[in-house]
Design a protein around this motif. Structure first.
Motif, short mmCIF file in Angstrom:
data_model
loop_
_atom_site.label_atom_id
_atom_site.label_comp_id
_atom_site.label_asym_id
_atom_site.label_seq_id
_atom_site.Cartn_x
_atom_site.Cartn_y
_atom_site.Cartn_z
N PRO A 53 0.80 -1.24 0.00
CA PRO A 53 0.00 0.00 0.00
C PRO A 53 0.83 1.28 0.00
O PRO A 53 0.25 2.37 0.00
CB PRO A 53 -0.77 -0.12 1.32
CG PRO A 53 0.20 -0.81 2.23
CD PRO A 53 0.93 -1.82 1.37
N ASP A 54 2.15 1.16 -0.01
CA ASP A 54 2.97 2.36 0.13
C ASP A 54 2.74 3.38 -0.99
O ASP A 54 2.76 4.59 -0.75
CB ASP A 54 4.45 1.97 0.17
CG ASP A 54 4.87 1.40 1.51
OD1 ASP A 54 3.98 1.22 2.36
OD2 ASP A 54 6.06 1.13 1.70
N THR A 55 2.54 2.90 -2.22
CA THR A 55 2.38 3.82 -3.34
C THR A 55 1.16 4.71 -3.15
O THR A 55 1.24 5.95 -3.29
CB THR A 55 2.29 3.05 -4.66
OG1 THR A 55 3.54 2.42 -4.93
CG2 THR A 55 1.94 3.98 -5.82
N ASP A 56 0.01 4.12 -2.86
CA ASP A 56 -1.20 4.93 -2.67
C ASP A 56 -1.05 5.86 -1.48
O ASP A 56 -1.50 7.01 -1.52
CB ASP A 56 -2.42 4.03 -2.47
CG ASP A 56 -2.92 3.44 -3.79
OD1 ASP A 56 -2.43 3.88 -4.85
OD2 ASP A 56 -3.77 2.54 -3.75
N ASP A 57 -0.42 5.38 -0.43
CA ASP A 57 -0.22 6.22 0.75
C ASP A 57 0.68 7.41 0.41
O ASP A 57 0.43 8.54 0.83
CB ASP A 57 0.40 5.39 1.88
CG ASP A 57 0.55 6.19 3.17
OD1 ASP A 57 -0.41 6.86 3.57
OD2 ASP A 57 1.64 6.14 3.77
N CYS A 58 1.72 7.16 -0.36
CA CYS A 58 2.64 8.23 -0.76
C CYS A 58 1.94 9.25 -1.65
O CYS A 58 2.02 10.45 -1.42
CB CYS A 58 3.84 7.62 -1.48
SG CYS A 58 5.13 8.81 -1.92
N LEU A 80 13.58 3.88 -0.05
CA LEU A 80 13.37 3.01 -1.21
C LEU A 80 12.16 3.39 -2.05
O LEU A 80 11.84 2.70 -3.01
CB LEU A 80 13.22 1.55 -0.75
CG LEU A 80 14.48 0.91 -0.19
CD1 LEU A 80 14.17 -0.43 0.45
CD2 LEU A 80 15.54 0.74 -1.27
N LEU A 81 11.49 4.50 -1.73
CA LEU A 81 10.31 4.86 -2.52
C LEU A 81 10.14 6.37 -2.55
O LEU A 81 10.23 7.04 -1.52
CB LEU A 81 9.06 4.20 -1.95
CG LEU A 81 7.80 4.25 -2.83
CD1 LEU A 81 6.96 3.00 -2.64
CD2 LEU A 81 6.94 5.48 -2.50
N TRP A 82 9.89 6.89 -3.76
CA TRP A 82 9.61 8.30 -4.01
C TRP A 82 8.38 8.38 -4.89
O TRP A 82 8.12 7.48 -5.71
CB TRP A 82 10.81 8.94 -4.71
CG TRP A 82 10.57 10.34 -5.23
CD1 TRP A 82 10.88 11.52 -4.59
CD2 TRP A 82 9.99 10.72 -6.48
NE1 TRP A 82 10.52 12.60 -5.36
CE2 TRP A 82 9.96 12.13 -6.53
CE3 TRP A 82 9.47 10.00 -7.56
CZ2 TRP A 82 9.45 12.84 -7.63
CZ3 TRP A 82 8.95 10.70 -8.64
CH2 TRP A 82 8.96 12.10 -8.67
N CYS A 130 20.66 0.77 -4.54
CA CYS A 130 20.45 2.18 -4.81
C CYS A 130 19.33 2.66 -3.90
O CYS A 130 18.29 2.00 -3.78
CB CYS A 130 20.05 2.44 -6.26
SG CYS A 130 21.37 2.21 -7.48
N VAL A 131 19.53 3.80 -3.25
CA VAL A 131 18.53 4.35 -2.33
C VAL A 131 18.36 5.84 -2.60
O VAL A 131 19.21 6.48 -3.22
CB VAL A 131 18.91 4.12 -0.86
CG1 VAL A 131 19.00 2.65 -0.54
CG2 VAL A 131 20.23 4.83 -0.52
N PHE A 132 17.24 6.38 -2.11
CA PHE A 132 16.97 7.80 -2.21
C PHE A 132 17.46 8.48 -0.92
O PHE A 132 17.14 8.03 0.18
CB PHE A 132 15.48 8.05 -2.44
CG PHE A 132 14.98 7.34 -3.66
CD1 PHE A 132 15.44 7.69 -4.92
CD2 PHE A 132 14.07 6.29 -3.56
CE1 PHE A 132 15.00 7.03 -6.05
CE2 PHE A 132 13.63 5.62 -4.68
CZ PHE A 132 14.09 5.99 -5.94
N GLY A 185 13.84 2.29 -5.17
CA GLY A 185 15.22 1.89 -4.97
C GLY A 185 15.29 0.39 -4.79
O GLY A 185 14.30 -0.32 -4.92
N SER A 186 16.48 -0.09 -4.46
CA SER A 186 16.66 -1.53 -4.31
C SER A 186 17.85 -1.83 -3.41
O SER A 186 18.83 -1.08 -3.42
CB SER A 186 16.88 -2.18 -5.68
OG SER A 186 17.23 -3.55 -5.55
N ASN A 187 17.78 -2.92 -2.67
CA ASN A 187 18.91 -3.44 -1.92
C ASN A 187 19.53 -4.65 -2.61
O ASN A 187 20.30 -5.40 -2.01
CB ASN A 187 18.50 -3.83 -0.49
CG ASN A 187 18.72 -2.69 0.48
OD1 ASN A 187 19.50 -1.79 0.23
ND2 ASN A 187 18.01 -2.72 1.59
#
Length: 462
Positions: A106-111, A128-130, A299-301, A165-167
């Motif tokens: 649900p992170d995308t909708d919350d963001c 990891l999310l923008w 890669c991270v933000f 992003g990704s680990n």
């Protein structure tokens, strides 16, 4: 809201001098022709690729920007299970071997639901999310040989954009799509131009360019009319390989990405630009692993202020949280007792200049020295006496095998052996000490906290 319209590419001369406005397409007399796919370019054609900042410069810039925007990435230790896995979707994304086909929920909708997502800088949800949701406008006009400008009309749409992003990879994935039904045709007065048949194209690009980074995937293009009914996501991967001449352990690349836009259409052959540059960081640190699986690329933000949260009311680690809280708030009441006022760093204050903590190698010399000094304080020997050291365990604590907890953490440069900072020790239940320590290890992984490079803070909740 009209954010962010792409910046001008350059001054153009075409049957006279024309300054390309930020939302304009500058051209000669329009004439419809067969549709051709426009191809956004990585940046202004007259400018060189953007130089890469050093890790130190990039880090300072990112923290200043995070403070200005109010961005922070917090990690709640109460959501880390006993096996070390977090119920936070941040953790699930971090361990994914490949990027998903669509932005994670649900992170995308919350963001996207946040007002912050409507800024030109978007919202950095965590490391990891923008995301971003804004309106974009393209203003169509022509100029004749005498320099007379004719305005034809404006096309507008709202878009949703998500970057992951990704680990597991030295890459980020950027997703983009228009909000269905959001296309608007403004000020068009009819005539030979049908605004819904004009073309619009986008592509994510890396500001620094090869060999530092590159984008996979072609530009997504469509007519404005077709974009109005599109529900599918377009996506691009921006890859940043480790440089062959980088001998450092982490091989850090501090880069920027943006969305290139292109409104060139038949009869309107000029027009395009890009959104503002947004930072990300890639590394090849070889000391990250999860359940036996190495995660040596990421890669991270970075436009967030990272911090770890513990809760005093948590049955899992409440005693440790209480210890940290008192060490941060009332250091002079803690053991070991010192002859000076104690100063203990790491308190979360939403301020990048506040004293922070820095991770060090758990098997290294600093961590080993931290343990030595912690033991001095806990056992009342070495530099500490029965008066200045931690009082011994009570009989009940002894029977329950309570352990000596330390703050700042053993795995930080600011730990007990630091010559700059003070520290605190306290007896806590063994299980809670283990739970808090496990959450710290999980936090280091999920927020990709590098040795020495990444400051972080600790917040204590009720």
């Amino acid at each position: 809201m009209s954010l962010p319209i792409p910046a001008p590419r350059r001054r153009l001369t075409r049957m006279g001098l024309c300054a390309l406005a930020v939302v304009s397409l500058c051209l000669g007399t329009p004439a419809l022709a067969a549709a051709q796919a426009p191809t956004p370019t990585p940046g202004p054609p007259t400018s060189a690729a953007k130089p890469m900042l050093s890790p130190e410069e990039a880090h300072k810039r990112a923290l200043r920007e995070a403070t200005r925007l109010g961005n922070h990435s917090y990690y709640d230790a109460t959501k880390v299970r006993d096996d070390g896995r977090s119920s936070q979707s941040l953790s699930r994304l971090a361990t994914a071997a490949a990027f998903p086909a669509a932005p994670p929920q649900p992170d995308t909708d919350d963001c996207l639901a946040s007002d912050d997502a409507e800024r030109k800088e978007g919202r950095t949800y965590n490391r990891l999310l923008w995301c971003q949701t804004i309106e974009y406008r393209a203003r169509y006009q022509t100029i004749d040989q005498s320099g007379n400008v004719k305005y034809w009309g404006t096309n507008a749409l709202r878009w949703n954009m998500v970057a992951l992003g990704s680990n597991t990879q030295r890459a980020i994935r950027v997703f983009w799509r228009p909000v269905p039904g959001s296309v608007k045709y403004l000020d068009w007065a009819g005539g030979s131009v049908i605004p819904s048949q004009l073309l619009f194209a986008v592509r994510a690009d890396c500001a620094q360019g090869a060999p530092l980074c590159s984008t996979t995937g072609a530009a997504a293009f469509n007519t404005w009319g077709d974009w109005n009914t599109t529900t599918a996501w377009s996506s691009w991967d921006i890859e940043a390989p480790a440089l062959a001449n980088d001998s450092t352990r982490e091989k850090i690349s501090s880069l920027d990405w943006h969305l290139s836009t292109d409104g060139r259409s038949p009869g309107f052959p000029i027009g395009g630009g890009q959104t503002i540059d947004l930072p990300f960081r890639c590394d090849s640190a070889d000391y990250f692993s999860r359940f036996g699986q190495p995660h040596d690329r990421a890669c991270v933000f970075t436009t967030v202020i990272p911090h770890l949260q513990y809760s005093r009311s948590s049955p899992k680690h409440g005693a440790v949280a209480e210890h940290i809280y008192e060490a941060q708030m009332s250091p002079d009441t803690t053991y070991p007792a010192e002859s000076h006022r104690k100063v203990i760093p790491g308190k979360w204050m939403n301020d990048p200049d506040a004293p922070s903590l820095h991770r060090v190698e758990g098997s290294g010399a600093i961590a080993s020295a931290n343990t030595t000094w912690k033991n001095y304080a806990c056992n009342r020997n070495g530099a500490y006496t029965p008066i200045t050291g931690l009082p011994p365990k009570t009989p009940q604590q002894e029977a329950e095998k309570w352990q000596c907890d330390e703050y700042p953490f053993r795995a930080t440069a600011e730990g007990a052996s630091s010559g700059t900072w003070d520290f605190s020790v306290r007896w806590v239940p063994k299980a809670q000490n283990g739970s808090a320590g496990g959450s710290l290890i999980s936090y280091f992984f999920d927020d990709r906290i590098l040795f020495v490079n990444d400051p972080f803070w600790v917040q204590i909740n009720p």
